[in-house]
Design a protein around this motif. Sequence first.
Motif: not given
Length: 330
Positions: A66-72, A309-326
Amino acid sequence: MPDNFQFAYPYMAFLVVLPFLVYWLLPAIKNRSTALIYPYFKASSKASKQKPKKASHIKKRSWFASFFMFIIWLLLIIAMASPELVGKPEKKIKTSRNFLILADLSFSMANKDWHINNKPVTRWEAVKNIMQDFIVKRESDKMGLIFFASNAYIQAPFTSDLPTVQTMLDEADVGMAGQMTNIGKAIVKGMDMFERDTIQNKVMLLLTDGVDSGMDILPLDGANMAKKDSTIIYTIGIGDPGDSGSDLDERTLTEISELTNGKYFRAKDTKELEKIYTELEKLEPVEYEEESFTPKTLLYYYPLGAALALGFVLVFINNLIVIFKRLTAS
């Protein structure tokens, strides 16, 4: 922050509260889950002692996301507000007059009684040397050159190409137009040049070291023609009328300038001639006009680029979290 920094659309700042309004006023998005409905659902649930899950749920977002999205969002608002550096309105040189130089090339201008850097030079060489600097400063004028002695001829027609006028001046030498000094003919020749051009502001600069010897047109007759055509004539007498070898006619030159609302100057040496040119620049100043165009340096791509750039970072982090959970779930 620089003094010339501003936002083109500062009212975009009101959009800062938009995410909060959406969060408070609009219902949350519910994600539906797959469900199986059959007649004995409740009995099965009671028998298995499992609490049934709801068919839909609201996905909770982490505070980090949420913080990242608000900064974007803030960066996008800054980009939409169009930050910029505003320069001063540029000034453009305004072509304001036709400036015609009438220069005497009679034989007397070859006398070596002037000095440049303590070296004796001819009057014409000294005049030409100082006139070069004068011409290049007349940026708002169309310059023309007429050389005269027994006859008068056009060396350079009116042009804004001042370096060309300088070259044409440099190529001239004493004796090219004859031996005598025909001031009246030079003025009339200048009036003929003015008639061929449309600029209304007309100025002549007449330089001579002698007395008029023409019989066809008297200098004052030419000055009267200039007066009727609203042409100003500034006259410069070269040399010292007190010297035995001088035949400078200061009276005629003064009458010519006074008749045409100009001014007479006497130049005994190079220093005085430089002062005369400086005074002429004040009497006939270079004119400028402000353009409506104001130079601006746009800066919106900096916050826009940071938001992407922040949007790409946020998407990248979310994908890493999803992969890690799987991976951990398997």
